[in-house]
Scaffold this active site. Structure first.
Site, short mmCIF file in Angstrom:
data_model
loop_
_atom_site.label_atom_id
_atom_site.label_comp_id
_atom_site.label_asym_id
_atom_site.label_seq_id
_atom_site.Cartn_x
_atom_site.Cartn_y
_atom_site.Cartn_z
N CYS A 85 -68.17 -57.08 17.93
CA CYS A 85 -69.41 -57.09 16.70
C CYS A 85 -68.56 -57.02 15.34
CB CYS A 85 -70.09 -55.46 16.94
SG CYS A 85 -71.04 -55.29 18.18
N ASN B 93 -67.55 -51.25 16.72
CA ASN B 93 -67.16 -52.51 17.41
C ASN B 93 -66.20 -52.12 18.56
OD1 ASN B 93 -66.25 -55.15 18.12
ND2 ASN B 93 -64.45 -55.12 16.68
N GLY B 94 -66.38 -52.39 19.83
CA GLY B 94 -65.73 -52.03 20.95
C GLY B 94 -66.50 -51.76 22.27
N GLY C 28 -71.32 -61.76 15.79
CA GLY C 28 -72.34 -61.07 16.31
C GLY C 28 -73.53 -61.58 15.87
N TYR D 101 -59.90 -66.72 20.15
CA TYR D 101 -61.45 -67.05 20.15
C TYR D 101 -62.25 -66.37 19.14
CZ TYR D 101 -66.05 -68.39 21.99
OH TYR D 101 -67.37 -68.80 22.08
#
Length: 497
Positions: free
Chosen positions: A2, A102-103, A28, A260
């Site tokens: 995210c 985020n995670g 996201g 990526y």
């Protein structure tokens, strides 16, 4: 994965948060949300969809205040299609707290059960981010009660307790009504978080975001990366406080961020992502040089977009022509996250279209950043053959993805990974390539280390199967696979549409 952002300033932050989310949109595309604060009131708008589709003028006018947080989401834990999963999440006590995360918490279910059994907190969704928020709220409530006041030290005491209770990967921003902004990173620093500042006539404004590009593009000077286990508290008047977890910490960022996830113009933990991509290409070139059957390559072609720097450097080192052989439709999402094989295959054809003249009667070397399911790779190889390629070689700038990621990337279940229990020759046959070349793990790590010599260790689980938090076993992976399998996602899609 995210994207998260938090801002404390001396003027309205709604536009800044919106612009930052646009810059983090690659992290996201499932949903987006913003929460701002004015006079201890929190103003919220969030919904499924891209940032530009979620927010309109009427929403922006309602997001009042000089501090706030924003979030754009790819689904990890929780339903892929539920509107209730959009972040930031909110609890009203103590003070009123909103949080974007985020995670992924690897002990989320254990924490959920503990919160339920004690009756202290009620969780409304399947999201581990809501669990993290409630653990933070509970510990902050205790810390304020024990110290009989709210201050930076109460936050740090609460966060020490959060770090002891929560396992997994988490970079988060939290907005506390009437108080300020809290930002924190897990003790391994698996997910990125960067802090910056901007001088204004009224004082210093602050921004915290997932990637440096969000700060730099909006006029903030990057100060540094948030350290593993570090908590920042930025009071509403701009005062800045920080403290690091008193338990064990070690910087081990997710190496897939460099392969990526992150934008090439971002710098994460001292490493410019673009530079790491160039170095990956150089190291891949040296491996290709040592393979005799690859001495007839006519042209090097990248799979757009993120593999371009690697492919260009590879071509330069090998003294081969570099060409753009595929044109990309930028309005199709990432295919390895899409539910259902048929949908992914259709999406690949809509996403890329070959330029026939670059393939006809040539031995082409296709370069991609990674191979996950193999769906995209197989379709791309077939496109090259259909366009007249004489031979199709395929090179991956990263090693085989053989294991699922449990730290915030919604990769497939292990059985759906094309490299699962297959040799490189077997994978080549699956995707239809004449020869398949993977980057070596050591070479990938060296490529990032050479860009940032201070980095010594990485979270590499999707390549090596080593999970740094030490709490992942076969039972966990089996349960994870049950939630990630195509059949489950397709059922969810049918039920939600």
């Amino acid at each position: 994965m995210c994207g998260i952002v938090g801002v404390v300033a001396y003027s309205p932050v709604n536009q800044t948060l919106y612009d930052a989310l646009l810059l983090l949109q690659h992290r996201g595309q499932d949903s987006a949300g913003i929460v701002t604060e004015e006079a201890s009131y929190l103003y919220t708008h969030k919904a499924p969809g891209l940032v530009q589709n979620v927010f309109h003028t009427r929403h922006m006018r309602e997001l009042r205040g000089n501090m706030g947080i924003g979030h754009c989401r790819y689904p990890t834990a929780g339903s892929s299609f539920s509107e209730q999963e959009a972040q930031p999440f909110y609890v009203n006590a103590p003070f009123g707290i909103a949080l974007g995360h985020n995670g992924n918490l690897t002990n989320g279910e254990e924490l959920r059960q503990t919160l339920f059994k004690t009756g202290m907190r009620h969780i409304n969704t399947n999201s581990d981010s809501e669990i993290l928020l409630n653990v933070l709220a509970l510990e902050l409530e205790r810390a304020v009660r024990d110290s009989e006041t709210f201050n930076a030290q109460a936050i740090f005491t609460a966060m020490d307790a959060v770090h002891r209770r929560c396992r997994g990967a988490y970079a988060a921003v939290a907005l506390i009504a009437g108080q300020g902004l809290v930002a924190f990173r897990d003790p391994y620093g698996i997910r990125p978080l960067v802090v910056g500042q901007q001088k204004t006539p009224e004082g210093m404004a602050w921004m915290v975001a997932s990637e440096s590009v969000a700060l730099e593009a909006l006029g903030f000077d990057v100060v540094r990366d948030v350290a593993p286990g570090e908590t920042l508290f930025i009071a509403r008047d701009g005062q800045f406080f920080s403290q690091t977890f008193d338990g064990p910490t070690q910087l081990m960022p997710c190496i897939f961020e460099y392969v990526y996830l992150a934008r090439p113009d971002s710098t994460l933990d001292g490493a410019l992502v673009y530079d790491t991509h160039v170095r990956m290409g150089a190291k891949l070139a040296e491996k290709i040089r040592s393979i005799p059957e690859l001495n007839d390559i006519d042209v090097v072609i990248p799979i757009p977009d993120s593999s371009r720097p690697s492919a260009m450097e590879l071509a330069r080192v090998l003294k081969l022509p570099y060409r753009e052989g595929y044109v990309k439709n930028r309005y199709v999402g990432r295919t390895f996250i899409m539910p259902g094989q048929a949908l992914r295959e259709k999406s690949v054809r809509r996403k890329l279209n070959p330029v026939g003249v670059e393939f006809k009667n040539k031995a082409v070397l296709l370069v991609d950043d990674s191979i996950v399911r193999g769906t995209t790779s197989k379709e791309i190889v077939q496109m090259a053959r259909d366009a007249g390629a004489r031979k199709v070689y395929f090179a991956s700038a990263s090693p085989p993805v053989r294991y699922p990621n449990v730290y915030g990337i919604d990769m497939p279940s292990q059985k759906e990974l094309v490299a699962h229990q297959r040799s490189e020759d077997e994978i080549a046959r699956v995707i239809g390539a004449d020869v398949l070349i993977y980057q070596d793990m050591q070479a990938l790590e060296d490529a990032v280390r050479e860009s940032a010599p201070t980095l010594t260790e990485f979270e590499t689980s999707c390549f090596t199967g080593h999970y740094v938090t030490g709490d992942i076993d076969a039972a966990y992976l089996k349960k994870l696979a049950q939630g990630r399998a195509d059949a489950v996602k397709q059922k969810s899609l049918i039920e939600e549409t």
